[in-house]
Design a protein around this motif. Sequence first.
Motif, PDB file in Angstrom:
ATOM      1  N   ILE A  80     -32.288 -11.661 -15.806  1.00  0.00           N
ATOM      2  CA  ILE A  80     -31.889 -12.266 -17.085  1.00  0.00           C
ATOM      3  C   ILE A  80     -30.379 -12.524 -17.088  1.00  0.00           C
ATOM      4  CG2 ILE A  80     -31.763 -11.943 -19.596  1.00  0.00           C
ATOM      5  CD1 ILE A  80     -34.643 -12.304 -18.665  1.00  0.00           C
ATOM      6  N   GLU A  81     -29.600 -11.563 -16.610  1.00  0.00           N
ATOM      7  CA  GLU A  81     -28.138 -11.715 -16.567  1.00  0.00           C
ATOM      8  C   GLU A  81     -27.738 -12.881 -15.668  1.00  0.00           C
ATOM      9  OE1 GLU A  81     -24.340  -9.363 -14.650  1.00  0.00           O
ATOM     10  OE2 GLU A  81     -26.038  -8.174 -15.369  1.00  0.00           O
ATOM     11  N   GLN A  82     -28.350 -12.955 -14.509  1.00  0.00           N
ATOM     12  CA  GLN A  82     -28.050 -14.036 -13.572  1.00  0.00           C
ATOM     13  C   GLN A  82     -28.411 -15.395 -14.180  1.00  0.00           C
ATOM     14  OE1 GLN A  82     -30.276 -13.762  -9.972  1.00  0.00           O
ATOM     15  NE2 GLN A  82     -29.196 -15.440  -8.996  1.00  0.00           N
ATOM     16  N   MET A  83     -29.563 -15.474 -14.839  1.00  0.00           N
ATOM     17  CA  MET A  83     -29.976 -16.721 -15.461  1.00  0.00           C
ATOM     18  C   MET A  83     -29.048 -17.071 -16.623  1.00  0.00           C
ATOM     19  SD  MET A  83     -33.769 -17.875 -16.701  1.00  0.00           S
ATOM     20  CE  MET A  83     -34.471 -18.261 -15.106  1.00  0.00           C
ATOM     21  N   LYS A  84     -28.594 -16.065 -17.338  1.00  0.00           N
ATOM     22  CA  LYS A  84     -27.673 -16.290 -18.455  1.00  0.00           C
ATOM     23  C   LYS A  84     -26.365 -16.887 -17.946  1.00  0.00           C
ATOM     24  CE  LYS A  84     -26.013 -13.853 -22.548  1.00  0.00           C
ATOM     25  NZ  LYS A  84     -25.995 -12.552 -23.232  1.00  0.00           N
ATOM     26  N   ASN A  85     -25.901 -16.420 -16.784  1.00  0.00           N
ATOM     27  CA  ASN A  85     -24.670 -16.953 -16.193  1.00  0.00           C
ATOM     28  C   ASN A  85     -24.813 -18.408 -15.757  1.00  0.00           C
ATOM     29  OD1 ASN A  85     -23.373 -14.497 -16.550  1.00  0.00           O
ATOM     30  ND2 ASN A  85     -23.849 -13.772 -14.498  1.00  0.00           N
ATOM     31  N   ASN A  86     -26.038 -18.836 -15.477  1.00  0.00           N
ATOM     32  CA  ASN A  86     -26.306 -20.215 -15.045  1.00  0.00           C
ATOM     33  C   ASN A  86     -26.976 -21.043 -16.137  1.00  0.00           C
ATOM     34  OD1 ASN A  86     -25.345 -19.809 -12.364  1.00  0.00           O
ATOM     35  ND2 ASN A  86     -27.247 -18.742 -11.895  1.00  0.00           N
ATOM     36  N   ALA A  87     -26.918 -20.587 -17.373  1.00  0.00           N
ATOM     37  CA  ALA A  87     -27.615 -21.244 -18.480  1.00  0.00           C
ATOM     38  C   ALA A  87     -27.275 -22.724 -18.544  1.00  0.00           C
ATOM     39  CB  ALA A  87     -27.266 -20.565 -19.800  1.00  0.00           C
ATOM     40  N   GLY A  88     -28.304 -23.533 -18.781  1.00  0.00           N
ATOM     41  CA  GLY A  88     -28.116 -24.967 -18.916  1.00  0.00           C
ATOM     42  C   GLY A  88     -28.293 -25.749 -17.624  1.00  0.00           C
ATOM     43  N   THR A  89     -28.372 -25.066 -16.499  1.00  0.00           N
ATOM     44  CA  THR A  89     -28.566 -25.738 -15.216  1.00  0.00           C
ATOM     45  C   THR A  89     -30.011 -26.222 -15.128  1.00  0.00           C
ATOM     46  OG1 THR A  89     -26.950 -24.285 -14.167  1.00  0.00           O
ATOM     47  CG2 THR A  89     -28.441 -25.487 -12.710  1.00  0.00           C
ATOM     48  N   GLN A  90     -30.187 -27.478 -14.778  1.00  0.00           N
ATOM     49  CA  GLN A  90     -31.520 -28.047 -14.601  1.00  0.00           C
ATOM     50  C   GLN A  90     -31.883 -28.013 -13.119  1.00  0.00           C
ATOM     51  OE1 GLN A  90     -32.843 -28.350 -17.966  1.00  0.00           O
ATOM     52  NE2 GLN A  90     -33.787 -30.130 -17.052  1.00  0.00           N
ATOM     53  N   GLN A  91     -33.047 -27.476 -12.802  1.00  0.00           N
ATOM     54  CA  GLN A  91     -33.530 -27.455 -11.428  1.00  0.00           C
ATOM     55  C   GLN A  91     -34.154 -28.817 -11.105  1.00  0.00           C
ATOM     56  OE1 GLN A  91     -33.165 -24.913  -9.216  1.00  0.00           O
ATOM     57  NE2 GLN A  91     -31.983 -23.888 -10.799  1.00  0.00           N
TER      58      GLN A  91
END
Length: 161
Positions: A80-91
């Motif tokens: 969750i923390e890692q995803m929060k740091n990359n929030a908004g990135t589209q794969q």
Amino acid sequence: MKNKILMVCMILGLSAAINATYANDGATSGGADYKTVISSYITSYINTDYKLLDKIMADDACVKIPRAETVLNHSRAKLIEQMKNNAGTQQNCDFKYSVLDKSDAMVIARVDFKYTEFIQHNYLVLEKDQNKNWKITQVCKFFEDIEPSGGTAVPAIAATN
């Protein structure tokens, strides 16, 4: 007059019984079905939506990634923390999923994210919690290289963060 009162009581009784049955079914089904949880996992991954992922992961969930002869273990909080740091990135990838096996309490599904050079295979284990809600308890990620010109793909050992 007595017949009308009796008829009204019967209708009210049947109505109450039907409502109780539907309410009971909702309690045992646990709200969202497992397909909705899998779909939410895909959406959270594609959109880097940590809030959505947070809702569908069990408290003790983990992510396992094989790397060479070891297995990297990541906690739910770390993910969750890692995803929060990359929030908004589209794969930029295509996806598909299939249910490998299921029971009333557990589902194992495979979600593939296909990029131009590799495929990320995600094996999800979903379980019902004590409130009968479907939650992801484990994710195992594997990576497969895509051969550019018709050769056989070789599994990759690299992991992403």
